[in-house]
Scaffold this active site. Structure first.
Site, short mmCIF file in Angstrom:
data_model
loop_
_atom_site.label_atom_id
_atom_site.label_comp_id
_atom_site.label_asym_id
_atom_site.label_seq_id
_atom_site.Cartn_x
_atom_site.Cartn_y
_atom_site.Cartn_z
N ASP A 49 0.88 -1.15 0.00
CA ASP A 49 0.00 0.00 0.00
C ASP A 49 0.93 1.22 0.00
OD1 ASP A 49 -2.38 1.56 0.33
OD2 ASP A 49 -1.88 1.76 2.45
N ASP A 51 -0.06 5.21 0.84
CA ASP A 51 -0.28 6.23 1.87
C ASP A 51 -0.19 5.61 3.26
OD1 ASP A 51 -1.01 8.53 0.09
OD2 ASP A 51 -2.57 7.14 -0.51
#
Length: 327
Positions: A49, A51
């Site tokens: 992922d 952020d």
């Protein structure tokens, strides 16, 4: 590594230090005491992922880029998978490279791109009399990906800026009869007129598709909680009484695409994220190994409570990506 006695042995999986976790483990005792190097030994592909995992805003997580570079040097396939629908794949490649992460377009899986592919496929199954259109609530990247996929769009930004301040103003709203899908992602300019338009489209045509990028309620921005796409989707769902088809994590669509491109089995793959309900659940549902990092939405003090609430247990917990493959 050397693990603090204040941390339950289960946390030894990623050499989490006591100052990062604190207290006792509680339900975290279910996390296997496996070091990340053991996990990586059987891993061919690593999915990150972005952020809260690789960066916060425009600031990279300390040591994250170097750790990812070491993975590539040791011939691990690296992919980036994000529920952020506000940027295109090209924009993500630019940001990844600027912050020091090795990246090309084929390594990036954005929910905007996946949503466009799924919307196009589902619209083709409807066999409408005229070319179908999609009403899009979101930033330009989402509509751009849909148009790149060959889907005609009506952008929410094209609607009148006038407020819907009276029954007469609401009655004056006319929707495009060719709209066969409503696609919703994070919109930084979401307003009541957009909500009315989407609701009218979905209510007028029971066969109108309701596609949503992701259910993330909020994200951490500069240390503060900012409403996410899931908050916008919830408004449309509640108003229309319709249930959306979510494309992003934890749904399997993007992981299916990644595994197919990588040519690897789920158990040869490691999913790394900062959220239990999306990232870790995403990997767990697909059968991959999972690692939770504590550099984003999930704070160390919340781990036990959230694992109990979500019913999701990662294979490993580390303070940040820098600990996944340390120098």
């Amino acid at each position: 590594g050397a693990f603090s006695a204040r941390v339950a042995p289960a946390y030894a999986c990623g050499a989490i230090m006591a100052e990062s976790v604190g207290g006792t483990a509680g339900s975290a005792a279910a996390v296997p005491a496996v070091h990340t190097r053991q996990v990586l030994a059987g891993t061919t592909a690593v999915v990150f992922d972005c952020d809260g995992v690789l960066w916060q805003g425009d600031t990279p997580i300390e040591g994250a880029a170097a750790s990812v570079q070491r993975l590539v040097k040791h011939e691990k396939q690296v992919f980036y998978c994000t529920n952020n629908s506000t940027k295109s794949r090209a924009q993500y490649v630019e940001k990844l490279r600027r912050l020091g992460f090795p990246a090309n377009k084929e390594q990036v899986f954005c929910v905007s791109h996946a949503a466009a592919a799924i919307t196009k496929a589902k619209l083709a199954q409807l066999e409408p009399a005229k070319p179908p259109k999609a009403f899009v609530i979101g930033q330009d990247a989402l509509a751009d990906e849909l148009e790149d996929a060959g889907v005609c769009t009506v952008r929410s930004s094209s609607l009148s800026a006038d407020p819907v301040g009276s029954p007469a103003a609401f009655d004056a709203i006319r929707t495009d009869p060719d709209i066969c899908a409503v696609v919703v992602g994070l919109s930084l300019s979401f307003n009541y007129r957009m909500l009315c338009y989407a609701t009218l489209c979905l209510h007028a045509n029971p066969d109108c598709l309701f596609i949503a990028t992701n259910p993330d309620a909020a994200t951490v921005t500069a240390g503060r909680l900012q409403p996410g796409a899931g908050s916008v989707v919830a408004a449309v769902a509640y108003a229309s009484g319709r249930t959306p088809t979510f494309i992003g994590k934890p749904q399997p669509y993007m992981m299916d695409l990644i595994l197919a491109q990588a040519g690897v089995a789920p158990r040869e793959t490691l999913m790394v994220g900062d959220r239990l309900d999306t990232d870790v659940a995403f990997g767990a549902r697909a059968g991959t190994q999972t690692t939770l990092v504590l550099s984003g939405v999930t704070a160390a003090s919340e781990v036990d409570e959230r694992m109990t609430a979500e019913g999701v247990i990662p294979d490993c917990i580390v303070p940040s990506v820098a600990r996944i493959f340390p120098a």
